[in-house]
Write a protein that holds these residues in place. Sequence first.
Motif, PDB file in Angstrom:
ATOM      1  N   ASP A  14      -1.776   8.638  -6.013  1.00  0.00           N
ATOM      2  CA  ASP A  14      -1.390  10.049  -6.161  1.00  0.00           C
ATOM      3  C   ASP A  14      -1.156  10.399  -7.625  1.00  0.00           C
ATOM      4  O   ASP A  14      -1.602  11.465  -8.109  1.00  0.00           O
ATOM      5  N   ALA A  15      -0.476   9.467  -8.336  1.00  0.00           N
ATOM      6  CA  ALA A  15      -0.264   9.739  -9.767  1.00  0.00           C
ATOM      7  C   ALA A  15      -1.575   9.791 -10.524  1.00  0.00           C
ATOM      8  O   ALA A  15      -1.769  10.614 -11.424  1.00  0.00           O
ATOM      9  N   GLY A  16      -2.495   8.923 -10.163  1.00  0.00           N
ATOM     10  CA  GLY A  16      -3.801   8.954 -10.813  1.00  0.00           C
ATOM     11  C   GLY A  16      -4.534  10.250 -10.546  1.00  0.00           C
ATOM     12  O   GLY A  16      -5.179  10.822 -11.441  1.00  0.00           O
ATOM     13  N   ARG A  48       0.825  -1.215   0.000  1.00  0.00           N
ATOM     14  CA  ARG A  48       0.000   0.000   0.000  1.00  0.00           C
ATOM     15  C   ARG A  48       0.850   1.251   0.000  1.00  0.00           C
ATOM     16  O   ARG A  48       0.568   2.221  -0.715  1.00  0.00           O
ATOM     17  N   ASP A  49       1.940   1.264   0.825  1.00  0.00           N
ATOM     18  CA  ASP A  49       2.752   2.472   0.941  1.00  0.00           C
ATOM     19  C   ASP A  49       3.677   2.672  -0.255  1.00  0.00           C
ATOM     20  O   ASP A  49       3.961   3.820  -0.638  1.00  0.00           O
ATOM     21  N   THR A  50       4.151   1.567  -0.829  1.00  0.00           N
ATOM     22  CA  THR A  50       5.140   1.694  -1.914  1.00  0.00           C
ATOM     23  C   THR A  50       4.541   1.654  -3.315  1.00  0.00           C
ATOM     24  O   THR A  50       5.145   2.187  -4.251  1.00  0.00           O
ATOM     25  N   VAL A  51       3.387   1.019  -3.471  1.00  0.00           N
ATOM     26  CA  VAL A  51       2.827   0.841  -4.814  1.00  0.00           C
ATOM     27  C   VAL A  51       1.479   1.524  -4.960  1.00  0.00           C
ATOM     28  O   VAL A  51       1.288   2.388  -5.829  1.00  0.00           O
ATOM     29  N   LEU A  52       0.555   1.168  -4.114  1.00  0.00           N
ATOM     30  CA  LEU A  52      -0.815   1.639  -4.306  1.00  0.00           C
ATOM     31  C   LEU A  52      -0.956   3.121  -4.048  1.00  0.00           C
ATOM     32  O   LEU A  52      -1.639   3.830  -4.803  1.00  0.00           O
TER      33      LEU A  52
END
Length: 333
Positions: free
Chosen positions: A269-271, A260-264
Amino acid sequence: MEFEKRPDGRPQEPPRRSDPEGCVAAVVRVPVRIVALVLVVPVRMAWDVLVVAGRFLRDTVFRPAGRALAWLGRVLFLWPLAGIWRYAVVPAARGVALLGHVLLVVPAVWLYRRVLTPAGRGLYAALAWLGRYLLVVPAAWLYAWLLTPVGHALAWCGRGLAWCLGMIVTGVGAVLYWTARVLVVLPALALWRWVLTPVGRGLAVIGREVLDALGHAWRIAGHVSRAFGRFLGTLWRWTVAEPARRAYRSVLTPVGHAVRDTVLRPLADAGRVAGRVTRQALAAARLTVRQTRADVRRALFGEPAKPRPVDRREPSVAEARTLGSSTTALTKD
């Protein structure tokens, strides 16, 4: 061991059992209980399994299905029938009742009051006189002078015949009674007293012991089944549930947090940034299209006509009364 003393000095006897044990009970009890325990334990365990399965099916299948069927029955049958009864049958029955009252009851009452009642009152006297002298007087004479003597004679003959038949029946009954008593009752009584009663007592003792053994075996089987179920539950908890819980807590939860912290979260945020940029681009494109359409319309049709000023009754802003001045639009030069 000495018996306890009563207040009057006599020893107190030990309490007697209502069902004294005999050799039959002592011989039958232990083998029957062992056999009953061996036979009842699998049955009790199967029964407990069926009870648990039945409760599970009741809570998960039968009860929701029953509620759904009940609602469907109300929708498909009860409500339509209630509507038909309330809005079709009841009004039709009331109409038929009103029609029958108007067509049958009212004419019948009128006919009885206006026609039959006056006619009956005019014929009553003549019919009563004819009935008295044609029926009542001959019937009274026939009863007094013919039927009464004949009836007395028949009654006396009947009493004599009944006495004769009673004596015959009494004699025959006495002979049959003593014959049945000697040939049937006394042998049956002896058979009951000396054969069937001891055998019945023995069978009763055996049956009582069998029932007691089955009851003890059923209770012991319940304890065994409960202990086996607890063992299976403990085994399931320590072999499946507890390792799964520990794996979820110590492995899956940290891995999930890390993912969750590193990928999702960076992807989210990018989305969001991409969505914001896309919305801004779309807004700029819509503004450009709107301006282009306005320029094309202006080039083709020219500037739009400005609206003519309208003479208003209210004073303008410059000529309106202000808070710091005592002049108004009407008094000002």
